[in-house]
Write a protein that holds these residues in place. Structure first.
Motif, PDB file in Angstrom:
ATOM      1  N   MET A  49      39.568   5.188 -48.358  1.00 49.52           N
ATOM      2  CA  MET A  49      40.301   4.826 -49.565  1.00 49.52           C
ATOM      3  C   MET A  49      39.356   4.426 -50.704  1.00 49.52           C
ATOM      4  SD  MET A  49      43.083   5.491 -48.328  1.00 49.52           S
ATOM      5  CE  MET A  49      43.727   5.460 -49.946  1.00 49.52           C
ATOM      6  N   LYS A  70      41.402  10.182 -54.803  1.00 46.87           N
ATOM      7  CA  LYS A  70      42.424   9.131 -54.883  1.00 46.87           C
ATOM      8  C   LYS A  70      43.825   9.625 -55.250  1.00 46.87           C
ATOM      9  CE  LYS A  70      39.531   5.174 -55.639  1.00 46.87           C
ATOM     10  NZ  LYS A  70      39.138   4.043 -56.438  1.00 46.87           N
ATOM     11  N   TYR A  75      48.328   5.280 -49.351  1.00 47.01           N
ATOM     12  CA  TYR A  75      47.794   4.260 -48.449  1.00 47.01           C
ATOM     13  C   TYR A  75      48.802   3.139 -48.230  1.00 47.01           C
ATOM     14  CZ  TYR A  75      44.511   0.501 -47.014  1.00 47.01           C
ATOM     15  OH  TYR A  75      43.862  -0.517 -46.374  1.00 47.01           O
ATOM     16  N   TYR A  94      54.678   1.712 -61.708  1.00 47.85           N
ATOM     17  CA  TYR A  94      53.312   1.255 -61.990  1.00 47.85           C
ATOM     18  C   TYR A  94      52.328   1.805 -60.960  1.00 47.85           C
ATOM     19  CZ  TYR A  94      49.383  -1.963 -62.775  1.00 47.85           C
ATOM     20  OH  TYR A  94      48.148  -2.502 -63.014  1.00 47.85           O
ATOM     21  N   LEU A  95      52.691   1.694 -59.683  1.00 47.13           N
ATOM     22  CA  LEU A  95      51.783   2.167 -58.634  1.00 47.13           C
ATOM     23  C   LEU A  95      51.564   3.678 -58.735  1.00 47.13           C
ATOM     24  CD1 LEU A  95      52.927  -0.023 -55.611  1.00 47.13           C
ATOM     25  CD2 LEU A  95      50.897  -0.293 -57.045  1.00 47.13           C
ATOM     26  N   GLU A  97      51.762   5.426 -61.540  1.00 55.30           N
ATOM     27  CA  GLU A  97      50.940   5.650 -62.741  1.00 55.30           C
ATOM     28  C   GLU A  97      49.471   5.358 -62.469  1.00 55.30           C
ATOM     29  OE1 GLU A  97      53.408   3.248 -65.571  1.00 55.30           O
ATOM     30  OE2 GLU A  97      52.855   4.885 -66.910  1.00 55.30           O
ATOM     31  N   LEU A  98      49.221   4.346 -61.655  1.00 55.45           N
ATOM     32  CA  LEU A  98      47.834   4.027 -61.322  1.00 55.45           C
ATOM     33  C   LEU A  98      47.170   5.184 -60.577  1.00 55.45           C
ATOM     34  CD1 LEU A  98      47.795   0.312 -60.144  1.00 55.45           C
ATOM     35  CD2 LEU A  98      47.035   1.260 -62.314  1.00 55.45           C
ATOM     36  N   LYS A  99      47.987   5.970 -59.890  1.00 47.95           N
ATOM     37  CA  LYS A  99      47.436   7.131 -59.184  1.00 47.95           C
ATOM     38  C   LYS A  99      47.299   8.317 -60.118  1.00 47.95           C
ATOM     39  CE  LYS A  99      46.957   6.054 -54.725  1.00 47.95           C
ATOM     40  NZ  LYS A  99      45.715   6.311 -53.986  1.00 47.95           N
ATOM     41  N   GLY A 100      47.708   8.160 -61.362  1.00 45.45           N
ATOM     42  CA  GLY A 100      47.515   9.226 -62.340  1.00 45.45           C
ATOM     43  C   GLY A 100      48.764  10.034 -62.642  1.00 45.45           C
ATOM     44  N   MET A 101      49.938   9.587 -62.144  1.00 42.83           N
ATOM     45  CA  MET A 101      51.169  10.312 -62.424  1.00 42.83           C
ATOM     46  C   MET A 101      51.663   9.936 -63.822  1.00 42.83           C
ATOM     47  SD  MET A 101      54.233  10.469 -59.670  1.00 42.83           S
ATOM     48  CE  MET A 101      54.457  12.008 -58.803  1.00 42.83           C
ATOM     49  N   SER A 102      52.333  10.864 -64.508  1.00 40.59           N
ATOM     50  CA  SER A 102      52.856  10.534 -65.836  1.00 40.59           C
ATOM     51  C   SER A 102      54.060   9.612 -65.668  1.00 40.59           C
ATOM     52  CB  SER A 102      53.273  11.799 -66.568  1.00 40.59           C
ATOM     53  OG  SER A 102      54.522  12.216 -66.102  1.00 40.59           O
ATOM     54  N   THR A 103      54.351   8.816 -66.698  1.00 40.13           N
ATOM     55  CA  THR A 103      55.429   7.835 -66.602  1.00 40.13           C
ATOM     56  C   THR A 103      56.767   8.492 -66.265  1.00 40.13           C
ATOM     57  OG1 THR A 103      54.235   6.717 -68.365  1.00 40.13           O
ATOM     58  CG2 THR A 103      56.358   5.792 -67.757  1.00 40.13           C
ATOM     59  N   GLN A 139      57.810  -1.183 -49.592  1.00 37.85           N
ATOM     60  CA  GLN A 139      56.363  -1.083 -49.399  1.00 37.85           C
ATOM     61  C   GLN A 139      55.992   0.275 -48.829  1.00 37.85           C
ATOM     62  OE1 GLN A 139      54.196  -4.438 -48.908  1.00 37.85           O
ATOM     63  NE2 GLN A 139      52.684  -2.995 -49.625  1.00 37.85           N
TER      64      GLN A 139
END
Lengths: 301, 418
Positions: A49, A70, A75, A94-95, A97-103, A139
């Motif tokens: 990871m 990533k 994970y 949010y999670l 988006e942090l991986k790079g997905m558009s909103t 989760q």
């Protein structure tokens, strides 16, 4: 080959957590990373990871080093936790988006997954208002909200009630149907062995057993048969020892003999068989045997 | 660095924290206190004045009625305009009794040889605090001068003897140009940058507080592991610094604006007037130091603060850097006397003190260009180092639970990077 691990080593001071570990995971496979607590499973996953850096060796995921992969990796950490004061839907968005997905994509996908785990009515409530079981489901979907190709699940059944264990098993099966690759780590070997195609059993950071589960089971085929019958002749072909045990007999097979041959032998001798059972060997026992074997080989016992 | 992820994190941190009860309460406290103070003043303006007077009396005994025992004969009778504040006593015993009875706040015993020696015994109750106040008191000084010179010199001379000089300042730059005129413009040109430096220290304190809280919460809830598996630690750190820096700025701005509007815009006018008097060069440099300073401090605080296992512990660790930021204020006395004093110049080249030091120095005098270039270079060189160090500590710190690492462990972390 989706994941390729080569000679991975990680030390914490004097302790070697992962010791020259190599394995590979194929596309669409459900791969079990098994071993007792402290065997090095979580460390291996954390390196994959990109949370930890290895001291030696390397991992590639989809042919990329962990820091580049990533976006395609999901994970579920062993230590669970979410933002307690964030709304359920916002957490997933949010999670993702942090991986790079558009909103926009993230929002659509999050809504779909919440429906999938029956949490859609809770989308605008805060995470802390959810029951324990709901939080566990949330989760779980949070780990693949960004639609990854590869999913690492570290002790996915930890702390789940039986009902949620079944739900999570269903979700894992669904992910496999979609062609996702899943790496599942657990110390509860008996709970996960039914799910896995192939496994890697590790102990003290080293490989103990590695390969298709069926093959390993065959390799460690049992040498005990339990027979229920009024009486047995003193000597039987292919049997080394007979023990009487609570109205039944435990037969220890001679080296190289096959349970089916013994059964045919018993029938030929006219024994009145009430039950005949090849004792299944749980993975845990195979693990213990394999560790003993290895320790004997390296003179560690 | 993936800037989209940095933006996602910054936006998330800002939006989540701006809605926090703690943030709203802390932000509202300054305007609310201000409004309360205004209400209090409006309702009890009479009482407040009385209160003010009694406080003043407590700290300046010469503000009350003063007893005088005159053996020199120069002060009796007391001139009419002084009779309500000064009262003659025939003997020291009488005067002392009056002090004890609090009829007078203190008594002056003027000896027979006063003209030759100037000696005056000050009798006060309790502490000797009063005697010190008397020698600095303009009204007491005026009382002496008027009694000694009345009728002997021209009234105008008498006035000058009381107050021989009123200072007006004219500061020349090294090239001989007038920089500013009058005490007001000095106050203006100084006040704005001075408050900007304080502003910086405040924003750093406020933002780093939120930063540490946000990291501690993510560590406590363990979601940090998911976050660092999605973004690089340096992206997480940068995003948090940007988002929470903006948050701190918001809070401080609300405070300043509320003070400005409650004071009837006086403070705002002062600031605008000040800003218009400050040379553009100084103003630009102030902003440069503000930005560079914030980045440096926030980065180091994030890296060090994340090593703590609780918010409190993190705050202690990060407090170390606030100390550096505040250091220039401790040598303020020297800087006022000479803005280019050696210690000020040395602290200007040290990255951790450079931002506040330069912000204070710039408006006071023409700072040598070597110091400006040197301090900016020191900051520009140390920021990448701080980012590297901060990210390294951050990367490992986010996974430390339960136990604070020892110095030796921190060193190992920095050296090995994981």
């Amino acid at each position: 080959m989706i994941i390729n691990v080569q000679h991975l080593t990680k030390r914490y001071g004097d302790i070697v957590a992962v010791d020259d570990l190599s394995f590979a995971v194929e596309q669409g496979e459900l791969f079990g990373l098994l071993g007792p607590n402290g065997a090095g499973k979580t460390t291996t996953i954390r390196i994959a990871m990109d949370i930890l850096h290895p001291d030696a060796g390397e991992i590639t995921i989809l042919g990329q080093p962990p820091d580049r992969a990533k976006r395609y990796v999901g994970y579920l950490p062993e230590e669970r936790g979410l933002y307690r004061n964030l709304k359920v839907l916002d957490t997933l968005v949010y999670l993702a988006e942090l991986k790079g997905m558009s909103t926009t994509t993230a929002r659509g996908r999050a809504k779909y997954l919440l429906e999938r785990v029956h949490l859609e009515e809770w989308a605008h409530r805060k995470v802390r208002e959810l029951s324990q079981g709901m939080q566990q489901r949330l989760q779980f979907v949070a780990s693949f909200v960004h639609d990854p190709e590869v999913l690492f699940l570290d002790e996915p059944f930890k702390g789940l009630d039986p009902l949620n264990v079944e739900r999570v098993k269903e979700l894992i099966a669904e992910l496999r149907q979609q062609g996702k690759t899943v790496v599942l780590s657990s110390h509860q070997m008996n709970l996960v062995e039914v799910l896995c195609d192939r496994i890697l059993l590790i102990n003290r950071g080293r490989q103990v057993l590695y390969g298709p589960l069926a093959e390993i089971k065959r390799q460690y085929a049992p040498n005990t048969i339990r027979v229920r019958a009024p009486h047995l002749p003193a000597t039987l072909p292919g049997v080394a020892n007979v023990e009487h045990d609570d109205g039944a007999f435990n037969l220890t097979l001679a080296e190289g003999s096959d349970p089916q041959e013994v059964l045919r032998g018993l029938v030929a001798l006219g024994v009145e068989i009430q039950s005949f059972e090849v004792a299944p060997v749980p993975l845990e026992e195979i693990f213990v045997a394999a560790v003993r074997e290895e320790e004997a080989r390296y003179g560690l016992a | 660095m993936d800037w989209r992820k940095v933006w996602v994190i910054a936006r998330h941190e800002y939006l989540v924290n701006v809605r926090r009860t703690g943030f709203i309460v802390m932000t509202a406290i300054v305007p609310v206190l201000g409004i309360l103070a205004l209400l209090f003043a409006a309702l009890f303006s009479g009482e407040a004045r009385k209160l003010g007077e009694s406080v003043e009396k407590m700290f300046d005994p010469s503000a009350g009625v003063i007893g005088v025992v005159d053996r020199s004969g120069r002060f009796s009778p007391i001139l009419p305009e002084y009779q309500d504040r000064f009262r003659l006593y025939q003997s020291e015993a009488e005067a002392e009794q009056a002090v004890l009875d609090e009829d007078v706040t203190l008594a002056l015993v003027i000896g027979e040889d006063y003209l030759e020696t100037g000696t005056v015994v000050v009798v006060s109750k309790g502490s000797g605090f009063g005697s010190a106040a008397v020698s600095d008191s303009l009204s007491v000084r005026k009382f002496f001068v008027d009694h000694l010179l009345a009728g002997r010199v021209e009234p105008i001379l008498q006035k000058r003897a009381v107050e021989p000089l009123k200072v007006q300042s004219r500061v020349l730059s090294s090239s001989g140009q007038r920089q500013s005129e009058g005490p007001w413009s000095i106050v203006f040109t100084f006040i704005v940058p001075y408050f900007m430096a304080i502003f910086l220290v405040m924003t750093i304190f406020v933002s780093s507080g939120y930063l540490l809280q946000s990291v501690a919460e993510e560590k406590e809830s363990r979601i940090i592991e998911i976050i660092v598996s999605s973004v690089r630690p340096v992206e997480l750190m940068t995003g948090k610094i940007a988002g929470l820096g903006a948050l701190g700025l918001t809070q401080v701005l609300v405070w300043v604006l509320s003070v400005a509007s409650l004071s009837g815009g006086a403070v705002a006018l002062l600031a605008i007037a000040g800003a218009s008097l400050i040379p553009a060069r100084v103003l630009t440099l102030e902003v440069v130091y503000y930005v560079l300073g914030f980045i440096l401090y926030a980065t180091l605080m994030a890296g060090v603060g994340v090593l703590g296992t609780t918010t409190q512990e993190s705050q202690q660790l990060a407090g170390l850097f606030s100390l550096f930021a505040a250091l220039p204020y401790m040598v303020l006395g020297f800087i006022f006397a000479n803005p280019n004093v050696l210690i000020a110049r040395v602290l200007s080249f040290f990255p951790l003190t450079a931002p506040t030091m330069m912000m204070i120095r710039l408006p006071l005098a023409e700072v040598p260009w070597v110091d400006v270039a040197g301090s900016i270079a020191a900051l520009l060189l140390s920021i990448p180092g701080a980012l590297w160090l901060g990210a390294r500590l951050f990367r490992v710190g986010v996974l430390i639970y339960g136990k604070r690492p020892t110095l030796k462990e921190i060193w190992l972390i920095v050296r090995r990077g994981s």
